[in-house]
Motif scaffolding. Structure first.
Motif, mmCIF file in Angstrom:
data_model
loop_
_atom_site.group_PDB
_atom_site.id
_atom_site.type_symbol
_atom_site.label_atom_id
_atom_site.label_comp_id
_atom_site.label_asym_id
_atom_site.label_seq_id
_atom_site.Cartn_x
_atom_site.Cartn_y
_atom_site.Cartn_z
ATOM 1 N N ARG A 1 35.979 44.334 38.572
ATOM 2 C CA ARG A 1 36.650 45.596 38.823
ATOM 3 C C ARG A 1 36.849 45.809 40.317
ATOM 4 N NH1 ARG A 1 33.224 50.345 36.724
ATOM 5 N NH2 ARG A 1 32.158 50.011 38.723
ATOM 6 N N GLU B 1 50.159 39.969 39.194
ATOM 7 C CA GLU B 1 48.742 40.107 39.544
ATOM 8 C C GLU B 1 48.245 41.550 39.507
ATOM 9 O OE1 GLU B 1 51.117 38.494 41.287
ATOM 10 O OE2 GLU B 1 50.798 38.731 43.477
ATOM 11 N N PRO C 1 42.154 40.781 33.948
ATOM 12 C CA PRO C 1 41.525 39.887 32.968
ATOM 13 C C PRO C 1 40.734 38.780 33.651
ATOM 14 C CG PRO C 1 43.915 39.616 33.002
ATOM 15 C CD PRO C 1 43.614 40.806 33.804
ATOM 16 N N GLY C 2 39.477 38.639 33.273
ATOM 17 C CA GLY C 2 38.640 37.582 33.814
ATOM 18 C C GLY C 2 38.159 37.803 35.231
ATOM 19 N N LYS C 3 38.374 38.995 35.766
ATOM 20 C CA LYS C 3 37.973 39.261 37.143
ATOM 21 C C LYS C 3 37.075 40.491 37.196
ATOM 22 C CE LYS C 3 42.107 37.215 39.179
ATOM 23 N NZ LYS C 3 43.239 37.409 40.128
#
Length: 118
Positions: free
Chosen positions: A45, A89, A41-43
């Motif tokens: 690929r 994470e 989420p929010g990062k």
């Protein structure tokens, strides 16, 4: 036409395990590798692991080395991602993808959500 379908995602506690499956159809002798990617989420690929379809050799990102294992069942045309010692994470949507050349992934599955709670 190659088609990939992921399954096996879910919600687990940190330290536990999950196994993802990627059922493939339409693979040919031109298939180079199958890879697992993830989108946290929010990062962005990231590539997690790959397996060479012909030779069976594998590669792992440093972040999962020693905890994740990629394997294949040629008879079932299925690639597995065994994820052990999961961490928060590791939470992401996991996708499998097929390539016909190194680093050229052109067929993607729909993704499966993995959520690791602390």
């Amino acid at each position: 036409q190659v088609k990939l379908v992921e399954s096996g995602g879910g919600l687990v506690q940190a330290g536990h395990s999950l196994r993802l499956s990627c059922a493939a159809s339409g693979l040919t002798s031109s298939t180079y590798a199958i890879g697992w990617f993830r989108l946290p989420p929010g990062k962005v690929r990231e590539l997690v692991t790959t397996i060479n379809w012909r030779e069976g050799t594998s590669w792992y990102a440093e972040s999962v080395k020693g905890r994740f294992t990629i394997s294949r069942d040629n008879a079932k045309n299925t690639v597995y991602l065994q994820m052990d010692s999961l961490k928060p994470e590791d939470t992401a949507v996991y996708y499998c993808a097929a390539s016909s050349a190194p680093r050229s992934y052109n067929v993607w599955g729909q993704g499966t959500q993995v959520t690791v709670s602390s």
